[in-house]
Design a protein around this motif. Structure first.
Motif, PDB file in Angstrom:
ATOM      1  N   PRO A 232      -8.596 -11.619  -6.429  1.00 39.94           N
ATOM      2  CA  PRO A 232      -7.770 -11.021  -5.362  1.00 39.94           C
ATOM      3  C   PRO A 232      -7.150  -9.683  -5.752  1.00 39.94           C
ATOM      4  CG  PRO A 232      -7.344 -13.387  -5.526  1.00 39.94           C
ATOM      5  CD  PRO A 232      -8.208 -13.029  -6.696  1.00 39.94           C
ATOM      6  N   ILE A 233      -6.510  -9.599  -6.892  1.00 37.65           N
ATOM      7  CA  ILE A 233      -5.875  -8.340  -7.292  1.00 37.65           C
ATOM      8  C   ILE A 233      -6.926  -7.275  -7.582  1.00 37.65           C
ATOM      9  CG2 ILE A 233      -5.714  -9.147  -9.689  1.00 37.65           C
ATOM     10  CD1 ILE A 233      -3.330  -6.703  -7.924  1.00 37.65           C
ATOM     11  N   THR A 234      -8.075  -7.689  -8.129  1.00 36.48           N
ATOM     12  CA  THR A 234      -9.139  -6.720  -8.426  1.00 36.48           C
ATOM     13  C   THR A 234      -9.729  -6.148  -7.146  1.00 36.48           C
ATOM     14  OG1 THR A 234      -9.664  -7.943 -10.465  1.00 36.48           O
ATOM     15  CG2 THR A 234     -11.304  -6.381  -9.666  1.00 36.48           C
ATOM     16  N   TRP A 235      -9.944  -6.973  -6.140  1.00 36.64           N
ATOM     17  CA  TRP A 235     -10.456  -6.470  -4.869  1.00 36.64           C
ATOM     18  C   TRP A 235      -9.468  -5.501  -4.231  1.00 36.64           C
ATOM     19  CZ3 TRP A 235     -13.701  -9.908  -1.101  1.00 36.64           C
ATOM     20  CH2 TRP A 235     -14.878 -10.310  -1.746  1.00 36.64           C
ATOM     21  N   ARG A 236      -8.194  -5.802  -4.307  1.00 40.80           N
ATOM     22  CA  ARG A 236      -7.199  -4.892  -3.723  1.00 40.80           C
ATOM     23  C   ARG A 236      -7.244  -3.527  -4.405  1.00 40.80           C
ATOM     24  NH1 ARG A 236      -3.742  -9.718  -4.166  1.00 40.80           N
ATOM     25  NH2 ARG A 236      -3.392 -10.612  -2.077  1.00 40.80           N
ATOM     26  N   LEU A 237      -7.455  -3.541  -5.709  1.00 42.71           N
ATOM     27  CA  LEU A 237      -7.512  -2.277  -6.461  1.00 42.71           C
ATOM     28  C   LEU A 237      -8.805  -1.525  -6.184  1.00 42.71           C
ATOM     29  CD1 LEU A 237      -6.034  -3.524  -9.842  1.00 42.71           C
ATOM     30  CD2 LEU A 237      -5.068  -1.685  -8.449  1.00 42.71           C
ATOM     31  N   LEU A 238      -9.939  -2.209  -6.243  1.00 38.82           N
ATOM     32  CA  LEU A 238     -11.223  -1.532  -6.086  1.00 38.82           C
ATOM     33  C   LEU A 238     -11.439  -1.017  -4.661  1.00 38.82           C
ATOM     34  CD1 LEU A 238     -13.640  -3.810  -8.184  1.00 38.82           C
ATOM     35  CD2 LEU A 238     -12.516  -1.678  -8.864  1.00 38.82           C
ATOM     36  N   GLY A 240      -9.196   0.328  -2.928  1.00 37.79           N
ATOM     37  CA  GLY A 240      -8.304   1.453  -2.705  1.00 37.79           C
ATOM     38  C   GLY A 240      -7.042   1.090  -1.963  1.00 37.79           C
ATOM     39  N   TYR A 241      -6.822  -0.196  -1.739  1.00 39.31           N
ATOM     40  CA  TYR A 241      -5.622  -0.660  -1.032  1.00 39.31           C
ATOM     41  C   TYR A 241      -4.390  -0.560  -1.925  1.00 39.31           C
ATOM     42  CZ  TYR A 241      -2.531  -4.113   1.258  1.00 39.31           C
ATOM     43  OH  TYR A 241      -1.472  -4.773   1.844  1.00 39.31           O
ATOM     44  N   GLU A 247       3.744   0.119 -11.389  1.00 37.96           N
ATOM     45  CA  GLU A 247       5.102   0.207 -10.867  1.00 37.96           C
ATOM     46  C   GLU A 247       5.128   0.479  -9.369  1.00 37.96           C
ATOM     47  OE1 GLU A 247       7.228   3.131 -13.073  1.00 37.96           O
ATOM     48  OE2 GLU A 247       7.311   1.931 -14.929  1.00 37.96           O
ATOM     49  N   ARG A 248       4.092   1.098  -8.843  1.00 36.42           N
ATOM     50  CA  ARG A 248       4.046   1.450  -7.427  1.00 36.42           C
ATOM     51  C   ARG A 248       3.464   0.346  -6.555  1.00 36.42           C
ATOM     52  NH1 ARG A 248       0.475   5.659  -6.343  1.00 36.42           N
ATOM     53  NH2 ARG A 248       1.440   5.717  -4.268  1.00 36.42           N
ATOM     54  N   ARG A 249       2.834  -0.651  -7.145  1.00 37.03           N
ATOM     55  CA  ARG A 249       2.100  -1.643  -6.351  1.00 37.03           C
ATOM     56  C   ARG A 249       3.013  -2.430  -5.425  1.00 37.03           C
ATOM     57  NH1 ARG A 249      -1.702  -3.952 -11.269  1.00 37.03           N
ATOM     58  NH2 ARG A 249      -2.794  -1.960 -11.669  1.00 37.03           N
ATOM     59  N   GLU A 250       4.143  -2.894  -5.933  1.00 36.88           N
ATOM     60  CA  GLU A 250       5.035  -3.702  -5.114  1.00 36.88           C
ATOM     61  C   GLU A 250       5.528  -2.917  -3.902  1.00 36.88           C
ATOM     62  OE1 GLU A 250       6.844  -7.346  -4.289  1.00 36.88           O
ATOM     63  OE2 GLU A 250       5.447  -6.816  -5.884  1.00 36.88           O
ATOM     64  N   LEU A 251       5.879  -1.673  -4.119  1.00 40.52           N
ATOM     65  CA  LEU A 251       6.359  -0.825  -3.031  1.00 40.52           C
ATOM     66  C   LEU A 251       5.259  -0.574  -2.000  1.00 40.52           C
ATOM     67  CD1 LEU A 251       8.605   0.973  -1.853  1.00 40.52           C
ATOM     68  CD2 LEU A 251       7.721   2.845  -3.281  1.00 40.52           C
ATOM     69  N   VAL A 252       4.038  -0.311  -2.471  1.00 41.29           N
ATOM     70  CA  VAL A 252       2.921  -0.067  -1.562  1.00 41.29           C
ATOM     71  C   VAL A 252       2.599  -1.313  -0.750  1.00 41.29           C
ATOM     72  CG1 VAL A 252       0.437   0.427  -1.444  1.00 41.29           C
ATOM     73  CG2 VAL A 252       1.909   1.791  -2.925  1.00 41.29           C
ATOM     74  N   PHE A 367      -6.510  -7.214   6.648  1.00 35.85           N
ATOM     75  CA  PHE A 367      -6.686  -6.102   7.578  1.00 35.85           C
ATOM     76  C   PHE A 367      -6.929  -4.796   6.834  1.00 35.85           C
ATOM     77  CE2 PHE A 367      -4.716  -2.400   9.594  1.00 35.85           C
ATOM     78  CZ  PHE A 367      -5.443  -2.319  10.770  1.00 35.85           C
ATOM     79  N   TRP A 368      -6.101  -4.487   5.854  1.00 35.94           N
ATOM     80  CA  TRP A 368      -6.211  -3.192   5.177  1.00 35.94           C
ATOM     81  C   TRP A 368      -7.479  -3.100   4.339  1.00 35.94           C
ATOM     82  CZ3 TRP A 368      -3.869   0.626   7.135  1.00 35.94           C
ATOM     83  CH2 TRP A 368      -2.593   0.510   7.699  1.00 35.94           C
ATOM     84  N   CYS A 369      -7.860  -4.193   3.667  1.00 37.26           N
ATOM     85  CA  CYS A 369      -9.081  -4.144   2.847  1.00 37.26           C
ATOM     86  C   CYS A 369     -10.325  -4.048   3.725  1.00 37.26           C
ATOM     87  CB  CYS A 369      -9.149  -5.371   1.934  1.00 37.26           C
ATOM     88  SG  CYS A 369      -7.952  -5.339   0.580  1.00 37.26           S
ATOM     89  N   MET A 370     -10.324  -4.766   4.864  1.00 33.07           N
ATOM     90  CA  MET A 370     -11.448  -4.627   5.791  1.00 33.07           C
ATOM     91  C   MET A 370     -11.514  -3.202   6.343  1.00 33.07           C
ATOM     92  SD  MET A 370     -12.190  -6.402   9.489  1.00 33.07           S
ATOM     93  CE  MET A 370     -11.184  -5.142  10.293  1.00 33.07           C
ATOM     94  N   SER A 371     -10.358  -2.613   6.621  1.00 35.82           N
ATOM     95  CA  SER A 371     -10.321  -1.241   7.130  1.00 35.82           C
ATOM     96  C   SER A 371     -10.898  -0.269   6.111  1.00 35.82           C
ATOM     97  CB  SER A 371      -8.887  -0.845   7.482  1.00 35.82           C
ATOM     98  OG  SER A 371      -8.367  -1.658   8.518  1.00 35.82           O
TER      99      SER A 371
END
Length: 520
Positions: A232-238, A240-241, A247-252, A367-371
């Motif tokens: 899950p975390i790897t897909w979010r990173l790859l 571009g989500y 340090e910025r991940r939680e805010l994003v 939604f965001w990863c599909m986008s």
């Protein structure tokens, strides 16, 4: 005799998933009229004498009618299921293109598949439209123990059939049942993690724990598959989500999730407006068809999530809007993000058991990863779908160069690539492969540069070559088309997907930069 042959053929094959017509979107070029058939409503008594098969497209076309029987019926109650945004709480608590160097596939060892990673395919439902759905469970041996097979017991058959019966102009989509767990390629009871697998998992954890994740290195390791625990975390990173900076991940995450539910509050009530009524209606019809044999996707809570995701995406992308097939692209992301909270039996997990915040976070992330995925292939879904037409043309030219026998065989029996490869491009092979294989395939797609838009072409070519023997053994048009639209991949696992990707990499290495190779 020709009339009798036609009736016998369609009577035997009318319920075969994916028969002869690929799933086309709401906006698409007109289908060759020779492929449009009418299924007879009153079938005469079958003559069991052996009939001659059509050896070419023209012979096949002469023995069939030239139009689908279409009855346009309005789905009167479809808007009743719309969820008004005022019923959705908007507050959200906090929660937790570089060019990658790709190692040559010979160094890649596909992950080992569990020895028990197979189940018999489910029994097809042959009830008539007036029969009540059967709610029976079947005991099936798995890895030495007996489990309940209740994929159909949890499926509201009448709810799925209703839109299919009313939309007779739409083809029936093929159903690929699951084997073992959706989110994990190893079946329950598989051997413990090997030393190699544990070493790979440790490497991923080390990369992800870095203050600034090296995305190039992460792609390199993800090409051969991502361990379930960190997928899950790897897909979010790859995708571009998420940013590489920890340090910025939680805010994003907090900002993007709030932004998505802001869209819900602002736009979702317009699903009943005249401008968006047809869009919402088509989404509402397609959602029950999304993996209809998997109980997870028949849960009302999950279907409402998918409706919101697809509707918001459609109105924010007016150049394409919603097109049939996009609904499939949500499912891998949803399942992967659900796997953070469910270790086993994902396909039967009751999503409503999760906290509301967790459900909302999964919805926004999907939604965001599909986008992000669709941003790279949106020309597949714009008017006339030029992206798909270009890719099908590129596949035809590629196959003509790498295997003249297959290409000549298609020409001899007048099989057009568009007749089978349209769906391969439109749905990214999701209707040809079990969902667990799609998830593994997407590990590599997200690790590849232009994985979904360009590398997928070579995967399709490798997938076609996989069935070379079966294709060349078919010596008639109808047999070829039925084979290509119903390839037997139900028992595929990690090993088969790994070999497919290795062959695709080889084809890309050999042909991608060839001067005469067509590329959009």
């Amino acid at each position: 005799m020709a009339t009798e042959n036609r009736i016998n053929f369609w009577r035997r094959n009318a319920k075969v998933p994916g028969s002869l017509q690929p799933v086309y979107g709401a906006q698409h070029p007109p289908l060759d009229p020779r492929l449009r058939r009418t299924f007879p409503k009153d079938t005469p008594k079958v003559n069991h004498l052996k009939t001659k098969k059509a050896s070419s497209f023209h012979e096949f076309a002469r023995s069939t009618n030239d139009a689908w029987g279409i009855e346009d019926e309005e789905d009167e109650d479809f808007l009743g299921a719309a969820v008004h945004p005022s019923s959705l709480p908007i507050g959200l608590p906090s929660s937790s293109h570089t060019q990658p160097p790709f190692p040559p596939p010979p160094h890649h060892e596909p992950p080992e598949a569990g020895p028990g990673d197979r189940l018999p395919p489910p029994v097809q439902d042959h009830q008539g439209p007036e029969d009540p759905p059967q709610q029976e469970e079947e005991e099936v041996p798995v890895n030495g123990r007996v489990v309940k097979s209740n994929s159909e017991a949890h499926l509201n058959v009448s709810a799925v059939r209703s839109p299919l019966q009313k939309q007779q102009s739409l083809p029936v989509r093929p159903i690929v049942p699951l084997v073992a767990r959706i989110s994990d390629q190893n079946a329950s009871g598989a051997p413990p993690m090997t030393v190699r697998e544990k070493s790979r998992l440790d490497k991923f954890k080390q990369l992800l724990a870095s203050p600034n994740t090296d995305l190039e290195e992460l792609r390199k390791h993800s090409w051969a598959g991502i361990p379930r625990e960190v997928r899950p975390i790897t897909w979010r990173l790859l995708s571009g989500y998420l940013p590489a900076n920890m340090e910025r991940r939680e805010l994003v995450l907090r900002r993007k999730r709030d932004e998505y539910f802001g869209f819900i509050e602002q736009y979702y009530h317009s699903c009943t407006d005249d401008n968006y009524r047809d869009t919402y209606r088509q989404i509402h019809i397609d959602i029950p068809r999304t993996n209809p044999l998997i109980p997870l996707f028949q849960q009302p809570a999950v279907q409402e999530v998918f409706e919101r995701i697809l509707f918001i995406w459609a109105i924010r992308h007016p150049a394409s809007g919603y097109v049939q097939g996009i609904n499939d692209l949500v499912t891998p992301f949803f399942v992967v993000f659900l796997s953070e909270f469910v270790e086993e039996d994902v396909e039967n997990f009751e999503v409503s058991a999760l906290s509301l915040d967790t459900q909302r976070n999964m919805e926004a992330d999907s939604f965001w990863c599909m986008s992000k995925l669709l941003d790279g292939i949106q020309d597949n879904y714009t008017f006339a779908q030029p992206g798909i037409q270009n890719k099908v043309k590129a596949l035809e030219e590629l196959v003509s160069r790498i295997d003249e026998d297959i290409h000549g065989h298609f020409q001899r029996y007048e099989v057009e690539y568009l007749q089978f490869a349209f769906r391969w491009m439109n749905n990214l092979l999701m209707r040809e492969l079990p969902l667990r294989c799609t998830i593994r395939l997407w590990d590599t797609y997200q690790a590849e540069a232009e994985g979904f838009s360009h590398f997928h072409l070579y995967v399709c070519a490798a997938f076609l070559l996989e069935w070379r023997k079966e294709i060349l053994s078919m010596v008639d048009f109808q047999g070829l088309l039925m084979l290509l639209q119903n390839l037997p991949t139900i028992h595929w696992g990690n090993e088969e997907v790994g070999l497919l990707l290795a062959e695709a990499y080889r084809l890309k290495y050999m042909f991608a930069d060839a001067p005469s190779h067509y590329r959009r």
